[in-house]
Design an enzyme around this catalytic site. Structure first.
Site, short mmCIF file in Angstrom:
data_model
loop_
_atom_site.label_atom_id
_atom_site.label_comp_id
_atom_site.label_asym_id
_atom_site.label_seq_id
_atom_site.Cartn_x
_atom_site.Cartn_y
_atom_site.Cartn_z
N LYS A 167 59.77 29.35 35.93
CA LYS A 167 58.22 29.75 35.52
C LYS A 167 58.23 31.16 34.65
CE LYS A 167 53.39 30.49 36.48
NZ LYS A 167 52.76 29.05 35.76
N LYS B 23 51.74 40.47 33.13
CA LYS B 23 52.46 40.71 33.93
C LYS B 23 53.76 39.83 34.05
CE LYS B 23 51.18 38.01 37.20
NZ LYS B 23 52.07 37.44 37.64
N1 LIG Z 1 45.03 31.21 36.89
C1 LIG Z 1 46.46 30.08 36.69
O1 LIG Z 1 45.41 29.48 35.58
C2 LIG Z 1 47.14 30.38 37.39
C3 LIG Z 1 48.34 29.29 36.77
C4 LIG Z 1 49.62 29.18 37.05
C5 LIG Z 1 50.11 30.55 38.51
N2 LIG Z 1 49.26 31.98 38.38
C6 LIG Z 1 50.16 32.62 39.04
O2 LIG Z 1 48.96 32.45 39.91
C7 LIG Z 1 48.86 33.97 40.94
C8 LIG Z 1 47.44 33.82 41.61
O3 LIG Z 1 46.60 34.16 40.60
P1 LIG Z 1 44.82 33.66 39.92
O4 LIG Z 1 44.25 33.25 38.85
O5 LIG Z 1 45.02 33.57 41.69
O6 LIG Z 1 44.11 35.52 40.60
P2 LIG Z 1 43.22 35.78 41.36
O7 LIG Z 1 42.42 34.39 40.44
O8 LIG Z 1 43.40 36.89 40.36
O9 LIG Z 1 43.47 36.14 42.60
C9 LIG Z 1 44.31 37.01 42.73
C10 LIG Z 1 44.57 37.17 44.65
O10 LIG Z 1 45.02 37.83 44.75
C11 LIG Z 1 44.68 38.63 45.98
N3 LIG Z 1 44.93 40.28 45.36
C12 LIG Z 1 45.13 40.79 44.62
N4 LIG Z 1 45.79 42.72 44.74
C13 LIG Z 1 46.19 42.53 45.85
C14 LIG Z 1 46.72 43.65 47.33
N5 LIG Z 1 46.58 44.37 46.61
N6 LIG Z 1 46.12 43.08 48.44
C15 LIG Z 1 45.90 41.40 48.91
N7 LIG Z 1 45.49 40.94 47.83
C16 LIG Z 1 45.61 41.33 46.93
C17 LIG Z 1 43.14 38.83 45.27
O11 LIG Z 1 42.18 39.55 46.38
P3 LIG Z 1 40.70 39.99 45.34
O12 LIG Z 1 39.61 38.66 45.87
O13 LIG Z 1 40.54 41.00 46.83
O14 LIG Z 1 40.62 40.76 44.38
C18 LIG Z 1 43.33 37.55 45.09
O15 LIG Z 1 42.99 36.74 45.59
C19 LIG Z 1 49.61 34.81 39.77
O16 LIG Z 1 50.20 35.31 40.85
C20 LIG Z 1 49.33 34.16 38.69
O17 LIG Z 1 50.04 34.39 37.95
C21 LIG Z 1 48.39 32.10 38.09
#
Ligand SMILES: NC(=O)c1ccc[n+]([C@@H]2O[C@H](COP(=O)([O-])OP(=O)(O)OC[C@H]3O[C@@H](n4cnc5c(N)ncnc54)[C@H](OP(=O)(O)O)[C@@H]3O)[C@@H](O)[C@H]2O)c1
Length: 289
Positions: free
Chosen positions: A172, A240
């Protein structure tokens, strides 16, 4: 009977994954740091737990999908974290993008509790999450992947078993390094032609008929031309991932010259951004120059 599924983290990716698990008929328990996001899924049939520990305690298969390594450590080891609630014989699947080292630490902690672990980061973006067509890069045992196959099929379409725990995260990080470099290169090409007096659209027309074409560029070129950087994959998360790839390079004693430059460029754009932006906003690098 369908296994009970847990889901910790309802961000851009987790929320649509939860919807697809519900649509497929899995009994679902969720937790999110910001509770209002969990309440959206409650209306659609999910149970909302008070803590990550209670999600794990209620589930045969528990997913985590949170921002970064500190967030994953918090939901697993924080008080009251998911590891303390894991059932013997259950499976923890982490789909956050984190380091392979952390994935192996989580695998060890699961084994100590009689549970299995898969590192299973995803690609496909929010679009893939909504359609239930994510591609999973998996580290772990085949027997465990087979066991959770029906659950994964509710949220994904392809599952690559890449080696022992940590291998999913390794691939990844390499994947996202490549995507970061591709979009950075696109932004550079567009800036170059525009500054030299040719419309960016003309470069894209030619790119579409050339070997330089790539699906990610098909998606990000219109975004850059319109300068609409509403986050789909937020730049903070891409930065990140490039940082984690650079750490992995260091651990393996190699230098990645383009990765180092991209990390610097994405960092500069993040520092200057006033809102959450998509990583295509790397095209803002030249805004002040
Ligand atoms: N977006 C994409 O297109 C994509 C594609 C592939 C992989 N990813 C990966 O998937 C993961 C999630 O991505 P996302 O796009 O869903 O991110 P996001 O929208 O920023 O959501 C992040 C999640 O993590 C939680 N979080 C952050 N800090 C935390 C903490 N200290 N304690 C508990 N919960 C915490 C957030 O809670 P809150 O709601 O309270 O902020 C939210 O539920 C990441 O690792 C990202 O790199 C993302």
């Amino acid at each position: 009977m369908k296994p009970k599924v847990g889901l910790i983290g309802l961000g851009l990716m987790g929320l649509p994954m939860g919807r697809n698990l519900l649509k497929a008929g899995f009994p679902l328990t969720v937790w999110n740091r910001t509770r209002s996001k969990a309440e959206q899924l409650e209306k659609e049939g999910a149970k909302v737990a008070d803590s990550p520990r209670k999600v794990a305690a209620a589930s045969d298969v528990t997913f985590t999908i949170v921002s970064d390594p500190p967030a994953l450590e918090q939901v697993l080891w924080g008080e009251p974290g998911a590891l303390a609630g894991l059932r013997k014989g259950s499976v923890l699947i982490d789909s956050s993008t984190v380091s392979p080292v952390l994935a192996r630490r989580v695998a060890q902690a699961c084994a100590e509790r009689g549970a299995d672990f898969l590192d299973a980061p995803v690609t496909g973006g929010t679009w893939g999450a909504e359609k239930g067509e994510l591609v999973f890069m998996v580290g772990g045992k085949k027997e465990v992947l087979d066991r959770v196959g029906p659950v994964l099929e509710a949220v994904g379409k392809r599952f690559f078993l890449l080696g022992p725990n940590g291998a999913g995260q390794t691939v990844k990080l390499a994947m996202n390094l490549i995507l970061a470099l591709e979009v950075e290169a696109l932004a550079e090409g567009l800036e170059l032609v525009t500054r030299a007096g040719v419309a960016g659209e003309r470069l894209i027309e030619v790119l579409q008929s050339s070997m330089g074409r790539a699906p990610v560029l098909d998606v990000k070129a219109p975004v850059i031309l319109k300068r609409d950087f509403t986050p789909s994959f937020p730049l903070r998360l891409m930065l990140k991932d490039v940082g984690l790839a650079m750490d992995l390079a260091k651990e393996n004693g190699i230098e990645l010259p383009a990765g180092t430059a991209a990390h610097r460029a994405y960092s500069a754009v993040k520092a200057a951004a006033k809102t959450d932006v998509d990583y295509a906003a790397i095209a803002n690098y030249w805004q002040k120059t």
